[in-house]
Design an enzyme around this catalytic site. Sequence first.
Site, mmCIF file in Angstrom:
data_model
loop_
_atom_site.group_PDB
_atom_site.id
_atom_site.type_symbol
_atom_site.label_atom_id
_atom_site.label_comp_id
_atom_site.label_asym_id
_atom_site.label_seq_id
_atom_site.Cartn_x
_atom_site.Cartn_y
_atom_site.Cartn_z
ATOM 1 C CE LYS A 27 -3.396 2.559 2.666
ATOM 2 N NZ LYS A 27 -4.404 2.603 3.694
ATOM 3 C CD GLU B 101 9.147 -5.819 7.569
ATOM 4 O OE1 GLU B 101 8.822 -4.764 6.980
ATOM 5 O OE2 GLU B 101 8.958 -6.020 8.784
ATOM 6 N N GLY C 202 -4.920 -1.572 4.808
ATOM 7 C CA GLY C 202 -4.068 -2.692 4.372
ATOM 8 C C GLY C 202 -4.752 -4.039 4.549
ATOM 9 N NE ARG C 203 -6.774 -3.672 10.520
ATOM 10 C CZ ARG C 203 -6.062 -2.561 10.696
ATOM 11 N NH1 ARG C 203 -4.867 -2.446 10.153
ATOM 12 N NH2 ARG C 203 -6.536 -1.553 11.402
ATOM 13 C CD GLU D 12 -2.157 -4.323 11.189
ATOM 14 O OE1 GLU D 12 -2.762 -4.211 10.109
ATOM 15 O OE2 GLU D 12 -0.926 -4.504 11.250
ATOM 16 C CG HIS E 200 -5.347 -35.657 15.976
ATOM 17 N ND1 HIS E 200 -5.523 -36.851 16.646
ATOM 18 C CD2 HIS E 200 -6.356 -35.565 15.086
ATOM 19 C CE1 HIS E 200 -6.584 -37.471 16.146
ATOM 20 N NE2 HIS E 200 -7.112 -36.708 15.205
ATOM 21 C CE LYS F 43 5.523 -0.684 10.153
ATOM 22 N NZ LYS F 43 4.572 0.008 9.284
HETATM 23 O O1 F6P Z 1 2.896 -2.846 9.776
HETATM 24 C C1 F6P Z 1 1.543 -3.051 9.597
HETATM 25 C C2 F6P Z 1 1.121 -2.767 8.208
HETATM 26 O O2 F6P Z 1 1.095 -1.398 8.044
HETATM 27 C C3 F6P Z 1 -0.201 -3.405 7.883
HETATM 28 O O3 F6P Z 1 -1.278 -2.674 8.313
HETATM 29 C C4 F6P Z 1 -0.102 -3.571 6.408
HETATM 30 O O4 F6P Z 1 -1.032 -4.483 5.907
HETATM 31 C C5 F6P Z 1 1.323 -4.030 6.280
HETATM 32 O O5 F6P Z 1 2.032 -3.298 7.247
HETATM 33 C C6 F6P Z 1 1.952 -3.843 4.939
HETATM 34 O O6 F6P Z 1 1.933 -2.512 4.541
HETATM 35 P P1 F6P Z 1 2.143 -2.097 3.042
HETATM 36 O O7 F6P Z 1 1.068 -2.708 2.235
HETATM 37 O O8 F6P Z 1 2.097 -0.596 3.040
HETATM 38 O O9 F6P Z 1 3.491 -2.604 2.615
#
Ligand code: F6P
Length: 569
Positions: free
Chosen positions: A231, A237, A292-293, A378, A409, A531
């Site tokens: 987003k 990462e 995002g979610r 979240e 199990h 972060k």
């Molecule tokens: O760190 C949490 C978050 O901001 C989530 O809400 C989001 O889905 C995820 O990181 C990834 O963010 P992006 O889509 O901006 O890379």
Amino acid sequence: MSSPRLKVPWANRLKTPPRTEADKPLISAHPLWRSLQQRASKMPALRELFDRKSESGVQRFEQMSVRTDGLLLDYSKQHIDQAALTELLQLAQLCAVEQKRDAMFLGRPVNVTEQRPALHTALRAPAQAAIQVQGENVVPAVQSVLQRMADLCTQIHSEQWQGFRARAIRHVVNIGIGGSDLGPRMAVQALQPYAQSALQFHFVSNVDGWHLADVLRQVEADQTLFIIASKTFTTQETMMNAHSARAWMLAQGCPEAELHKHFVAASTNVTAAQVFGIAAENVFPFWDWVGGRYSLWSAIGLSLMLSIGPENFRQFLAGAHAMDRHFGSAPLERNLPVLFALMGIWNTNFLARHAQSIAPYDQRLAGFPAYLQQLEMESNGKRVSIEGRTLDYATCPVLFGEPGTNGQHAYFQLLHQGPQVIPVDFIAVAQDDSGVNGHHPTLMANCLAQSQAFAFGKTIEEVLAEMPPERAALAPHRTFTGNRPSNTLVLDKLDPAGLGALIALYEHKVFVQAAIWDINPFDQWGVELGKTLAAELGQQFSGAGDESYSHTHDASTVGLFKHLQALRK
Ligand code: F6P
């Protein structure tokens, strides 16, 4: 849905400084809340509740189950009676659930801490709908991106789109994390039987180099399309994995001028995607009013569309939209997301159940618990109200789960006999299309047997009656207390529309709970501190930081840092 002039009931509350604890009381101070607490403390056993004759003579299952298109919710095995349910419905009204719901659907800035709408519902609205954000109808832009995604699918499926060395695409690698990973990953797996091509899908989320390396070992560079799904297009990462994928592609012999055949992006930050080197026509945009979610319905769903094809993807959106319509119009007492949410409120706030297990009895839904962990925790893992006041009641439970029979199990022992009671959502799919004969009846039998055992247990008298007197010492170990609540959701079929409806049900459940808890489900400030600290420590690990770190960090962090650095060398 009600009048478009509706105001966001709580939007102005943030304009004043945080209130003091002495100000307007929290919902937990309301007499209705206290009455519900009393009801919970005196709730008869589920065996007794099931034995009761209702005034209308209707069985508990008929009274406490709701059906919408393709989906049934049975909440009769919740540890609750009609009187408590009636009060919970009053609580929903008191907390203005319907007004808040309408404000969300109408594009009001319901994400008050970020001053934005939360309009994932617009992503699945019909093409002819009109939904305004700041005076502009957003539906045409949504439809235009969907069309561009569909065009890309056609090009890739028809092999018109080719990689360098003129080879057709066979592998799609989605690089993203959180909402840019969990949704598409879960849905691609769940809808695998609807796959329209021979494409293979891979998902890279972890910044641990093993994750990317593992995927790169399985793909051919000249047949691979990377989707950089982010987003913000700034997530550490994802950016690190994206840059490493780009470097790998070049090292595999892809000329720089042909990288555009291997990289596309889904993002709200079109500029950053272009700066990364993705051609403008390969960036599939979405908007800041998509959380995002909640973004699986947007361009973040590109991998899903590439898997199941544009028509199935439209069915997926239509299934979610059908749930939106139901949520937007059904009376509270027949409203599936509302009832589903109220069962969670009852368990969390009145029966003090602070965990929730998710048990899909369908292997295709293996990724669903992990997906829900982000969606629920979240969104609703918050400890202050919309106004910034400290809450004196619990919010989101801890979620965990696995496909049902596997869980049976492993950790179900604790669910059956542990001292803590953990409610379970059972998810079953009625129609079997696995193509493997004889397994589905066993699967369904297990699903129903587990919820039955949780609800009714086995008394010590029943256990003693079954065993020889000389073994009576074992009776306490073989006793099940019962009164362990569950919902059972039954999907007619796990098809694109069914999955869309199931996800939308959970999204709206989260929203209703947030409305009652008076929290904002659409921000996630809690992820920020870690972060910031990671960025600082990253400098130290890479040797770029200054020597003062041992003064600014705590003894544990400095000790661990030194230990790791010594071993890393
Ligand atoms: O760190 C949490 C978050 O901001 C989530 O809400 C989001 O889905 C995820 O990181 C990834 O963010 P992006 O889509 O901006 O890379």
